[in-house]
Design a protein around this motif. Structure first.
Motif, mmCIF file in Angstrom:
data_model
loop_
_atom_site.group_PDB
_atom_site.id
_atom_site.type_symbol
_atom_site.label_atom_id
_atom_site.label_comp_id
_atom_site.label_asym_id
_atom_site.label_seq_id
_atom_site.Cartn_x
_atom_site.Cartn_y
_atom_site.Cartn_z
ATOM 1 N N LYS A 39 35.586 66.325 75.283
ATOM 2 C CA LYS A 39 36.363 67.027 74.143
ATOM 3 C C LYS A 39 34.991 67.412 73.198
ATOM 4 O O LYS A 39 34.104 66.359 72.926
ATOM 5 C CB LYS A 39 37.093 66.120 73.393
ATOM 6 C CG LYS A 39 37.818 66.627 72.225
ATOM 7 C CD LYS A 39 39.288 65.733 71.814
ATOM 8 C CE LYS A 39 39.847 66.491 70.789
ATOM 9 N NZ LYS A 39 40.992 67.185 70.910
ATOM 10 N N LEU A 40 34.910 68.596 72.759
ATOM 11 C CA LEU A 40 33.732 68.968 71.583
ATOM 12 C C LEU A 40 32.396 68.781 72.262
ATOM 13 O O LEU A 40 31.519 68.515 71.437
ATOM 14 C CB LEU A 40 33.946 68.154 70.361
ATOM 15 C CG LEU A 40 35.274 68.347 69.528
ATOM 16 C CD1 LEU A 40 35.329 67.672 68.205
ATOM 17 C CD2 LEU A 40 35.361 69.983 69.072
ATOM 18 N N GLY A 41 32.554 69.017 73.474
ATOM 19 C CA GLY A 41 31.310 68.933 74.151
ATOM 20 C C GLY A 41 30.730 67.417 74.567
ATOM 21 O O GLY A 41 29.521 67.328 75.024
ATOM 22 N N TRP A 42 31.385 66.527 74.297
ATOM 23 C CA TRP A 42 31.133 65.091 74.580
ATOM 24 C C TRP A 42 32.040 64.512 75.616
ATOM 25 O O TRP A 42 33.195 64.884 75.799
ATOM 26 C CB TRP A 42 31.307 64.128 73.146
ATOM 27 C CG TRP A 42 30.450 64.597 72.116
ATOM 28 C CD1 TRP A 42 30.441 65.436 71.367
ATOM 29 C CD2 TRP A 42 29.059 64.050 71.953
ATOM 30 N NE1 TRP A 42 29.556 65.551 70.436
ATOM 31 C CE2 TRP A 42 28.375 64.690 70.830
ATOM 32 C CE3 TRP A 42 28.116 63.059 72.717
ATOM 33 C CZ2 TRP A 42 27.139 64.531 70.448
ATOM 34 C CZ3 TRP A 42 26.951 63.164 72.386
ATOM 35 C CH2 TRP A 42 26.570 63.780 71.015
ATOM 36 N N THR A 43 31.588 63.714 76.407
ATOM 37 C CA THR A 43 32.629 63.146 77.554
ATOM 38 C C THR A 43 32.780 61.702 77.126
ATOM 39 O O THR A 43 31.696 60.851 76.749
ATOM 40 C CB THR A 43 31.846 63.091 78.910
ATOM 41 O OG1 THR A 43 31.317 64.297 79.139
ATOM 42 C CG2 THR A 43 32.631 62.449 80.080
ATOM 43 N N MET A 63 50.428 60.683 73.327
ATOM 44 C CA MET A 63 49.159 60.714 72.364
ATOM 45 C C MET A 63 48.574 62.269 72.256
ATOM 46 O O MET A 63 48.918 62.745 73.331
ATOM 47 C CB MET A 63 48.078 59.655 72.803
ATOM 48 C CG MET A 63 48.594 58.551 72.780
ATOM 49 S SD MET A 63 48.886 57.764 71.049
ATOM 50 C CE MET A 63 49.610 56.325 71.116
ATOM 51 N N VAL A 64 47.850 62.522 71.364
ATOM 52 C CA VAL A 64 47.302 63.891 71.321
ATOM 53 C C VAL A 64 46.644 64.417 72.597
ATOM 54 O O VAL A 64 46.896 65.504 73.185
ATOM 55 C CB VAL A 64 46.578 64.066 70.124
ATOM 56 C CG1 VAL A 64 45.696 65.183 70.099
ATOM 57 C CG2 VAL A 64 47.057 63.709 68.814
ATOM 58 N N GLU A 65 45.872 63.356 73.227
ATOM 59 C CA GLU A 65 45.094 63.772 74.230
ATOM 60 C C GLU A 65 46.129 63.931 75.603
ATOM 61 O O GLU A 65 45.641 64.596 76.710
ATOM 62 C CB GLU A 65 44.189 62.874 74.842
ATOM 63 C CG GLU A 65 43.026 62.842 73.669
ATOM 64 C CD GLU A 65 42.346 63.920 73.180
ATOM 65 O OE1 GLU A 65 42.110 65.088 74.005
ATOM 66 O OE2 GLU A 65 42.023 64.339 71.970
ATOM 67 N N HIS A 66 47.224 63.476 75.608
ATOM 68 C CA HIS A 66 47.960 63.396 77.035
ATOM 69 C C HIS A 66 49.463 64.287 76.651
ATOM 70 O O HIS A 66 50.315 64.218 77.297
ATOM 71 C CB HIS A 66 48.360 61.943 77.116
ATOM 72 C CG HIS A 66 47.181 61.121 77.359
ATOM 73 N ND1 HIS A 66 46.256 61.204 78.280
ATOM 74 C CD2 HIS A 66 46.913 60.040 76.571
ATOM 75 C CE1 HIS A 66 45.351 60.428 78.278
ATOM 76 N NE2 HIS A 66 45.852 59.620 77.160
ATOM 77 N N GLN A 67 49.406 65.040 75.535
ATOM 78 C CA GLN A 67 50.569 65.725 75.113
ATOM 79 C C GLN A 67 51.153 66.836 76.289
ATOM 80 O O GLN A 67 52.206 67.112 76.242
ATOM 81 C CB GLN A 67 50.759 66.457 73.683
ATOM 82 C CG GLN A 67 49.679 67.336 73.612
ATOM 83 C CD GLN A 67 49.763 67.679 71.986
ATOM 84 O OE1 GLN A 67 50.295 67.073 71.152
ATOM 85 N NE2 GLN A 67 48.585 68.456 71.822
ATOM 86 N N ASP A 68 50.148 67.258 76.849
ATOM 87 C CA ASP A 68 50.549 68.209 77.704
ATOM 88 C C ASP A 68 50.825 67.638 79.375
ATOM 89 O O ASP A 68 51.109 68.565 80.330
ATOM 90 C CB ASP A 68 49.365 69.426 77.915
ATOM 91 C CG ASP A 68 48.019 68.900 78.313
ATOM 92 O OD1 ASP A 68 47.851 67.653 78.216
ATOM 93 O OD2 ASP A 68 47.173 69.688 78.679
#
Length: 185
Positions: A39-43, A63-68
């Protein structure tokens, strides 16, 4: 200020082919995604966020990162059926022990024993290399290189059009007097 661009590390998986298979398409049907987040170039690894979040069997909303992620995997309706509750960088076995990310086939084998048996025998999944392992090496795709772990069933495919036979095949006109009962000389 420009943020550094960091490439996502490749997911741990076996090689997909051997040099002797140069004539074959060895591309896995599905791109394997590891347990890291970019995310945003960071791992980030999973525990960087999950150390702050208590493990729960059910969340009201993803959660936001898992919503899809759509979890459609039989009776596995909960993340903790597969993901370790205290080390999210690993999967979980029946006894609560960790299954490393690189050994994801062991995770699938927990519920899919007969398919795992077939996979070991080379009947399920795709192997590349020599048919006779005494003559040379083989590689084999892992479960998640073909199946999405959250939705493992393949999407329906549109059927191919029916075969078209050449005009000289069945149903083509015959010359007079050649064996057709409705034709009388």
């Amino acid at each position: 200020m420009q943020l550094p661009k960091v490439e996502k590390p490749p997911a741990l998986q076996p090689p997909v082919g051997l040099p002797v298979d140069a004539h074959l398409d060895k591309t896995p049907p599905r791109a394997t995604r590891g347990l890291d987040l970019v995310k945003l170039g960071w791992t980030y690894n999973c525990m960087e966020c999950h150390k702050l979040l208590p493990a729960r069997w059910h969340y009201d909303r993803p959660m936001v990162e898992h919503q899809d992620i759509r979890l459609e995997h039989g009776n596995n309706r909960f993340c903790l059926n597969c993901h370790h509750p205290t080390n999210r960088n690993a999967f979980v076995d029946y006894d609560g022990s960790e299954i490393p990310q690189g050994e994801v086939v062991r995770l699938c084998a927990k519920c899919h024993g007969t398919i795992y048996r077939d996979w070991l025998a080379g009947v399920h999944g795709r192997r590349n290399g020599y048919w006779d392992p005494r003559r040379g090496p083989q590689t084999q795709l892992r479960c998640i290189q073909c199946h999405d772990p959250h939705r493992p069933a393949f999407a329906p495919m549109k059927p191919m059009p029916p075969l078209r036979y050449p005009p000289r095949a069945a149903g083509s006109p015959r010359r007079s007097g050649e064996g057709h009962p409705s034709h009388q000389p």
